[in-house]
Design a protein around this motif. Structure first.
Motif, PDB file in Angstrom:
ATOM      1  N   GLN A 132       0.836  -1.202   0.000  1.00  0.00           N
ATOM      2  CA  GLN A 132       0.000   0.000   0.000  1.00  0.00           C
ATOM      3  C   GLN A 132       0.870   1.250   0.000  1.00  0.00           C
ATOM      4  N   ARG A 133       1.879   1.278   0.828  1.00  0.00           N
ATOM      5  CA  ARG A 133       2.785   2.430   0.883  1.00  0.00           C
ATOM      6  C   ARG A 133       3.562   2.592  -0.418  1.00  0.00           C
ATOM      7  N   GLY A 134       3.982   1.477  -0.992  1.00  0.00           N
ATOM      8  CA  GLY A 134       4.716   1.525  -2.257  1.00  0.00           C
ATOM      9  C   GLY A 134       3.885   2.131  -3.370  1.00  0.00           C
ATOM     10  N   TYR A 135       2.630   1.718  -3.458  1.00  0.00           N
ATOM     11  CA  TYR A 135       1.764   2.270  -4.501  1.00  0.00           C
ATOM     12  C   TYR A 135       1.373   3.715  -4.216  1.00  0.00           C
ATOM     13  N   ALA A 136       1.257   4.069  -2.939  1.00  0.00           N
ATOM     14  CA  ALA A 136       0.988   5.464  -2.590  1.00  0.00           C
ATOM     15  C   ALA A 136       2.155   6.343  -3.015  1.00  0.00           C
ATOM     16  N   LEU A 137       3.373   5.906  -2.712  1.00  0.00           N
ATOM     17  CA  LEU A 137       4.553   6.688  -3.097  1.00  0.00           C
ATOM     18  C   LEU A 137       4.711   6.763  -4.607  1.00  0.00           C
ATOM     19  N   THR A 138       4.435   5.675  -5.295  1.00  0.00           N
ATOM     20  CA  THR A 138       4.493   5.679  -6.759  1.00  0.00           C
ATOM     21  C   THR A 138       3.497   6.681  -7.320  1.00  0.00           C
ATOM     22  N   THR A 139       2.275   6.655  -6.808  1.00  0.00           N
ATOM     23  CA  THR A 139       1.244   7.575  -7.278  1.00  0.00           C
ATOM     24  C   THR A 139       1.656   9.019  -7.051  1.00  0.00           C
ATOM     25  N   LEU A 140       2.125   9.331  -5.859  1.00  0.00           N
ATOM     26  CA  LEU A 140       2.513  10.704  -5.549  1.00  0.00           C
ATOM     27  C   LEU A 140       3.699  11.169  -6.392  1.00  0.00           C
ATOM     28  N   ALA A 141       4.670  10.289  -6.591  1.00  0.00           N
ATOM     29  CA  ALA A 141       5.824  10.658  -7.415  1.00  0.00           C
ATOM     30  C   ALA A 141       5.415  10.878  -8.868  1.00  0.00           C
ATOM     31  N   LEU A 142       4.528  10.038  -9.386  1.00  0.00           N
ATOM     32  CA  LEU A 142       4.069  10.218 -10.764  1.00  0.00           C
ATOM     33  C   LEU A 142       3.223  11.479 -10.915  1.00  0.00           C
ATOM     34  N   VAL A 143       2.449  11.820  -9.890  1.00  0.00           N
ATOM     35  CA  VAL A 143       1.693  13.081  -9.925  1.00  0.00           C
ATOM     36  C   VAL A 143       2.672  14.262  -9.988  1.00  0.00           C
ATOM     37  N   ALA A 144       3.760  14.187  -9.243  1.00  0.00           N
ATOM     38  CA  ALA A 144       4.771  15.249  -9.291  1.00  0.00           C
ATOM     39  C   ALA A 144       5.404  15.344 -10.679  1.00  0.00           C
ATOM     40  N   VAL A 145       5.663  14.205 -11.299  1.00  0.00           N
ATOM     41  CA  VAL A 145       6.226  14.197 -12.652  1.00  0.00           C
ATOM     42  C   VAL A 145       5.245  14.840 -13.633  1.00  0.00           C
ATOM     43  N   VAL A 146       3.973  14.504 -13.507  1.00  0.00           N
ATOM     44  CA  VAL A 146       2.950  15.094 -14.386  1.00  0.00           C
ATOM     45  C   VAL A 146       2.858  16.605 -14.155  1.00  0.00           C
ATOM     46  N   ALA A 147       2.928  17.023 -12.897  1.00  0.00           N
ATOM     47  CA  ALA A 147       2.884  18.468 -12.602  1.00  0.00           C
ATOM     48  C   ALA A 147       4.071  19.184 -13.222  1.00  0.00           C
ATOM     49  N   LEU A 148       5.236  18.592 -13.128  1.00  0.00           N
ATOM     50  CA  LEU A 148       6.417  19.198 -13.762  1.00  0.00           C
ATOM     51  C   LEU A 148       6.298  19.215 -15.277  1.00  0.00           C
ATOM     52  N   ALA A 149       5.707  18.168 -15.842  1.00  0.00           N
ATOM     53  CA  ALA A 149       5.491  18.150 -17.293  1.00  0.00           C
ATOM     54  C   ALA A 149       4.539  19.261 -17.705  1.00  0.00           C
TER      55      ALA A 149
END
Length: 145
Positions: free
Chosen positions: A122-139
């Motif tokens: 659960q924590r791994g997928y939460a961190l993955t989701t948050l990191a990918l959201v940050a990547v999308v925001a930077l994009a």
């Protein structure tokens, strides 16, 4: 400005689609891993294993199309804030890559364990989701200046 051809447009859409798959899949895996009553450990692991295969395929497409997009921009790569956002995005991608390797190893270990560590997943997928959201925001920052 580089003129857009059908190939450039196709590569950009493929890039967006791959990110949608990676991010949407991580949201789904996170959601399934959080539901305690509706999903037994086997269902959680089945979703996790399916996501891992899908994620790595999507990541491969993201890298290939990202390099293609960068190659199309190469003669005119802006500096300043765009360049900073670009390098921060690459940093986040490196974190996602390393974290995803750990997450995939955790899914494999959970598949072999008698009592899988669902909280860790659960924590791994939460961190993955948050990191990918940050990547999308930077994009988005890079796309809109």
């Amino acid at each position: 400005m580089v003129p857009l051809t059908a190939t450039h447009l196709f590569v950009r859409w493929l890039h967006l689609l791959a990110m949608g798959v990676a991010l949407g899949g991580s949201v789904l895996a996170w959601g399934v891993s959080r539901v305690a009553d509706a999903a037994d450990p086997e269902t959680r692991l089945a979703v996790a294993r399916a996501y891992e295969v899908t994620f790595w395929g999507a990541l491969g497409v993201l890298v290939m199309t990202g390099v293609g997009n960068l190659g199309a921009l190469a003669p005119a790569i802006p500096r300043g804030q765009w360049g900073v956002a670009f390098f921060v995005k690459l940093g986040f991608l490196l974190v996602v890559l390393v974290g995803s390797a750990v997450r995939t190893a955790t899914v494999r270990a959970a598949s072999d364990a008698t009592t899988p560590a669902t909280t860790t997943l659960q924590r791994g997928y939460a961190l993955t989701t948050l990191a990918l959201v940050a990547v999308v925001a930077l994009a988005a920052v890079m796309a809109h200046g």
